[in-house]
Write a protein that holds these residues in place. Sequence first.
Motif, PDB file in Angstrom:
ATOM      1  N   ASN A 167       0.839  -1.206   0.000  1.00 11.54           N
ATOM      2  CA  ASN A 167       0.000   0.000   0.000  1.00 11.54           C
ATOM      3  C   ASN A 167       0.872   1.253   0.000  1.00 11.54           C
ATOM      4  O   ASN A 167       1.713   1.429   0.887  1.00 11.54           O
ATOM      5  CB  ASN A 167      -0.899  -0.002   1.238  1.00 11.54           C
ATOM      6  CG  ASN A 167      -2.033   0.999   1.107  1.00 11.54           C
ATOM      7  OD1 ASN A 167      -2.756   0.975   0.109  1.00 11.54           O
ATOM      8  ND2 ASN A 167      -2.183   1.879   2.070  1.00 11.54           N
ATOM      9  N   SER A 194     -11.083  -2.086  -3.208  1.00  8.38           N
ATOM     10  CA  SER A 194     -10.578  -1.196  -2.163  1.00  8.38           C
ATOM     11  C   SER A 194      -9.520  -1.938  -1.355  1.00  8.38           C
ATOM     12  O   SER A 194      -9.400  -3.173  -1.428  1.00  8.38           O
ATOM     13  CB  SER A 194     -11.722  -0.783  -1.244  1.00  8.38           C
ATOM     14  OG  SER A 194     -12.149  -1.941  -0.548  1.00  8.38           O
ATOM     15  N   LEU A 195      -8.800  -1.192  -0.544  1.00 10.45           N
ATOM     16  CA  LEU A 195      -7.767  -1.797   0.299  1.00 10.45           C
ATOM     17  C   LEU A 195      -8.372  -2.902   1.165  1.00 10.45           C
ATOM     18  O   LEU A 195      -7.827  -4.001   1.265  1.00 10.45           O
ATOM     19  CB  LEU A 195      -7.123  -0.701   1.163  1.00 10.45           C
ATOM     20  CG  LEU A 195      -6.099  -1.135   2.194  1.00 10.45           C
ATOM     21  CD1 LEU A 195      -4.938  -1.861   1.548  1.00 10.45           C
ATOM     22  CD2 LEU A 195      -5.574   0.080   2.975  1.00 10.45           C
ATOM     23  N   LYS A 196      -9.547  -2.627   1.737  1.00 10.96           N
ATOM     24  CA  LYS A 196     -10.160  -3.604   2.638  1.00 10.96           C
ATOM     25  C   LYS A 196     -10.517  -4.884   1.872  1.00 10.96           C
ATOM     26  O   LYS A 196     -10.238  -5.996   2.328  1.00 10.96           O
ATOM     27  CB  LYS A 196     -11.410  -2.989   3.261  1.00 10.96           C
ATOM     28  CG  LYS A 196     -11.977  -3.818   4.380  1.00 10.96           C
ATOM     29  CD  LYS A 196     -13.014  -3.049   5.140  1.00 10.96           C
ATOM     30  CE  LYS A 196     -13.618  -3.947   6.206  1.00 10.96           C
ATOM     31  NZ  LYS A 196     -14.783  -3.363   6.804  1.00 10.96           N
ATOM     32  N   GLU A 197     -11.099  -4.708   0.688  1.00  6.80           N
ATOM     33  CA  GLU A 197     -11.485  -5.890  -0.100  1.00  6.80           C
ATOM     34  C   GLU A 197     -10.250  -6.689  -0.508  1.00  6.80           C
ATOM     35  O   GLU A 197     -10.224  -7.914  -0.431  1.00  6.80           O
ATOM     36  CB  GLU A 197     -12.231  -5.458  -1.374  1.00  6.80           C
ATOM     37  CG  GLU A 197     -13.625  -4.930  -1.110  1.00  6.80           C
ATOM     38  CD  GLU A 197     -14.155  -4.033  -2.232  1.00  6.80           C
ATOM     39  OE1 GLU A 197     -15.313  -3.630  -2.109  1.00  6.80           O
ATOM     40  OE2 GLU A 197     -13.419  -3.712  -3.196  1.00  6.80           O
ATOM     41  N   LEU A 250      -7.394  -6.871   0.883  1.00  7.06           N
ATOM     42  CA  LEU A 250      -6.639  -7.488   1.971  1.00  7.06           C
ATOM     43  C   LEU A 250      -7.197  -8.863   2.342  1.00  7.06           C
ATOM     44  O   LEU A 250      -6.482  -9.681   2.940  1.00  7.06           O
ATOM     45  CB  LEU A 250      -6.651  -6.588   3.205  1.00  7.06           C
ATOM     46  CG  LEU A 250      -5.511  -5.581   3.286  1.00  7.06           C
ATOM     47  CD1 LEU A 250      -5.715  -4.635   4.453  1.00  7.06           C
ATOM     48  CD2 LEU A 250      -4.162  -6.286   3.416  1.00  7.06           C
ATOM     49  N   LEU A 297      -5.476   1.944   8.741  1.00  5.14           N
ATOM     50  CA  LEU A 297      -6.131   0.650   8.890  1.00  5.14           C
ATOM     51  C   LEU A 297      -6.616   0.446  10.318  1.00  5.14           C
ATOM     52  O   LEU A 297      -6.070   1.028  11.254  1.00  5.14           O
ATOM     53  CB  LEU A 297      -5.148  -0.490   8.589  1.00  5.14           C
ATOM     54  CG  LEU A 297      -4.429  -0.532   7.256  1.00  5.14           C
ATOM     55  CD1 LEU A 297      -3.565  -1.781   7.191  1.00  5.14           C
ATOM     56  CD2 LEU A 297      -5.417  -0.540   6.123  1.00  5.14           C
ATOM     57  N   ASN A 298      -7.617  -0.426  10.442  1.00  5.95           N
ATOM     58  CA  ASN A 298      -7.999  -0.885  11.772  1.00  5.95           C
ATOM     59  C   ASN A 298      -8.130  -2.406  11.721  1.00  5.95           C
ATOM     60  O   ASN A 298      -7.882  -3.016  10.677  1.00  5.95           O
ATOM     61  CB  ASN A 298      -9.277  -0.192  12.250  1.00  5.95           C
ATOM     62  CG  ASN A 298     -10.410  -0.410  11.266  1.00  5.95           C
ATOM     63  OD1 ASN A 298     -10.597  -1.522  10.762  1.00  5.95           O
ATOM     64  ND2 ASN A 298     -11.140   0.645  10.961  1.00  5.95           N
ATOM     65  N   GLU A 346     -10.563  -4.312  11.478  1.00  7.52           N
ATOM     66  CA  GLU A 346     -11.499  -4.822  10.453  1.00  7.52           C
ATOM     67  C   GLU A 346     -10.775  -5.106   9.138  1.00  7.52           C
ATOM     68  O   GLU A 346     -11.138  -6.018   8.407  1.00  7.52           O
ATOM     69  CB  GLU A 346     -12.613  -3.794  10.179  1.00  7.52           C
ATOM     70  CG  GLU A 346     -13.555  -3.580  11.343  1.00  7.52           C
ATOM     71  CD  GLU A 346     -14.214  -4.893  11.761  1.00  7.52           C
ATOM     72  OE1 GLU A 346     -14.734  -5.591  10.870  1.00  7.52           O
ATOM     73  OE2 GLU A 346     -14.182  -5.225  12.963  1.00  7.52           O
ATOM     74  N   HIS A 347      -9.768  -4.275   8.829  1.00  8.31           N
ATOM     75  CA  HIS A 347      -9.045  -4.451   7.564  1.00  8.31           C
ATOM     76  C   HIS A 347      -8.205  -5.723   7.567  1.00  8.31           C
ATOM     77  O   HIS A 347      -8.059  -6.366   6.537  1.00  8.31           O
ATOM     78  CB  HIS A 347      -8.090  -3.274   7.309  1.00  8.31           C
ATOM     79  CG  HIS A 347      -8.757  -2.003   6.965  1.00  8.31           C
ATOM     80  ND1 HIS A 347      -9.161  -1.097   7.908  1.00  8.31           N
ATOM     81  CD2 HIS A 347      -9.082  -1.465   5.758  1.00  8.31           C
ATOM     82  CE1 HIS A 347      -9.697  -0.049   7.307  1.00  8.31           C
ATOM     83  NE2 HIS A 347      -9.661  -0.241   6.011  1.00  8.31           N
ATOM     84  N   ILE A 348      -7.621  -6.055   8.713  1.00  5.49           N
ATOM     85  CA  ILE A 348      -6.610  -7.117   8.662  1.00  5.49           C
ATOM     86  C   ILE A 348      -7.101  -8.458   9.192  1.00  5.49           C
ATOM     87  O   ILE A 348      -6.445  -9.479   8.985  1.00  5.49           O
ATOM     88  CB  ILE A 348      -5.312  -6.707   9.406  1.00  5.49           C
ATOM     89  CG1 ILE A 348      -5.620  -6.324  10.846  1.00  5.49           C
ATOM     90  CG2 ILE A 348      -4.595  -5.573   8.702  1.00  5.49           C
ATOM     91  CD1 ILE A 348      -4.362  -6.267  11.676  1.00  5.49           C
ATOM     92  N   GLU A 368       0.803   2.447   9.660  1.00  4.44           N
ATOM     93  CA  GLU A 368      -0.523   2.399   9.025  1.00  4.44           C
ATOM     94  C   GLU A 368      -1.587   1.902   9.999  1.00  4.44           C
ATOM     95  O   GLU A 368      -2.759   2.220   9.869  1.00  4.44           O
ATOM     96  CB  GLU A 368      -0.501   1.478   7.783  1.00  4.44           C
ATOM     97  CG  GLU A 368       0.016   2.121   6.509  1.00  4.44           C
ATOM     98  CD  GLU A 368       1.532   2.244   6.446  1.00  4.44           C
ATOM     99  OE1 GLU A 368       2.211   1.832   7.410  1.00  4.44           O
ATOM    100  OE2 GLU A 368       2.037   2.754   5.422  1.00  4.44           O
TER     101      GLU A 368
END
Length: 471
Positions: free
Chosen positions: A262, A318-321, A323, A338-339, A341-343, A361
């Motif tokens: 990222n 998106s970054l979340k998707e 990941l 990030l939080n 939820e993202h990882i 991040e």
Amino acid sequence: MTISSLIIRLEMDHRLVQFGEIASQVSHAGGDMTSIDVIRSGKDMSVRDITVHINDSDESPLLRRLEELQGTKLIHVSDPVFLAHLGGKIATSPKLMVKNRDDLSKVYTPGVAKVSKAIHENPDKAYSLTIKRNTIAVITDGTAVLGLGDIGPYAAAPVMEGKAMLFKQLADVDAFPLCLDTQDTEELIRTIKAVSPIFGGINLEDISSPRCFEIERRLVEELDIPVFHDDQHGTAIVVMAGLLNALKVTGKQLADVRIVVNGIGAAGVSICKMLLAAGASRLVPIDLDGAIVFGGSYDNSMWQWLATQPQVEGAPGSLKELLAGADVFIGVSRGGLLNSEHIRTMAKDSIVFAMANPMPEIDPEEALPHVRIFATGRSDLPNQINNVLVFPGIFRGALDCRARHINEAMKLAAARAIASVVSDGELNEQYIIPSIFNEQVVAKVRLAVIEAAISTGCARRIPPEIGWKMA
Ligand SMILES: NC(=O)C1=CN([C@@H]2O[C@H](COP(=O)(O)OP(=O)(O)OC[C@H]3O[C@@H](n4cnc5c(N)ncnc54)[C@H](O)[C@@H]3O)[C@@H](O)[C@H]2O)C=CC1
Ligand SMILES: CC(=O)C(=O)O
Ligand SMILES: [Mg+2]
């Protein structure tokens, strides 16, 4: 959350307040008192310096509590970080003392003229008779300073001085910070070329992308000393070293893992290139507008290059998707994006390198429960993945063998050398990368870089101890 420390000078009237009450106020405000120095002591009054570790954002409630406490007077508050910068962090010092006229006539006129004439006749002598052989410039235009962005050449200076002092302390390379007051690509190139004769190498620092790619390419082509953009290559090398070891811990292979990078700026582009050269096969580069996809079309020439690489995935998102299911996240973008939820949707035994400075991040406390291996660029947390592990040793090696350039073989050798400092027996989740204070780091990087320079025909000098080994 950033922890910083403050030194608070307090006057106490013992008839009205006990030290225990002060300690209790500090603790109630979330502070951790780490030392107490008595500055003046009397029967009724004393003055003490208390050092308190505190969450950055909580400083004023603590100071208010102390001010309001009867019998205490706040004399002043100082921040050790600012104190460490007073007057700057480096100085030049002479190698010889000039004690009399005879000395003066040797180091200055008339003696110096003989030396100047010798260099004029044979410019190579600059390496033996001037500071060139051990001196590099740390050059910035202040446009991408850490993750702080375009804060200009004056504000960039503390970072450049910091790099210069680390060059000296860790690798005995004399480094001089040059903070240039222009953002024009051609003017930067011209200026750097114009100041280059005194230097044996150029470390470009914190110059924003995509200009940094052109500036470095041109300087590499047009100068005969090594030019190395630390944020690109130093970062890629240390990421590679950390990843090689992290993959060993998790038992995964570089060729199999899905890697999200990222922030495809200076560091991100170079990381992607190095991962591809080392055999990564599933790469997801992401910047502000989402993924850079295989087959896509981009104005940024480096992104366009990435879009032609078959190992780069084609799915947007998106970054979340993106990941979800990824094995590795490498962040070289901006702090606090990030939080959990993202990882939490990443693959089992995930590896997260959140390397934005000064804030990663993702907050370590938020990340740790969800990942197997976590690293940041910071020195106050375990697994510091920072280009400070690279630039001292790589320039030490390049200067010692008078390398023309710092080529790909030298960079890969440096990455492997850093990774090798952590033995298989020592390797674990909290220790994938050596500390910068481990003396083996610079020594191993230097040697690996010299050997790679010699074997790729890039060295113009073979250091005596290596020549002896090769004979
Ligand atoms: N730990 C280390 O050793 C190093 C860390 N860094 C850190 O990496 C970061 C980037 O540094 P450079 O590459 O030199 O800067 P740069 O300015 O060349 O690149 C930053 C890139 O991140 C992108 N970006 C910004 N916000 C984003 C977001 N929300 N999502 C996705 N992409 C985003 C920008 O568009 C840009 O392409 C900085 O925070 C820097 O401190 C850089 C070099 C070494
Ligand atoms: C470490 C470094 O070079 C940066 O954050 O820019
Ligand atoms: Mg930098």
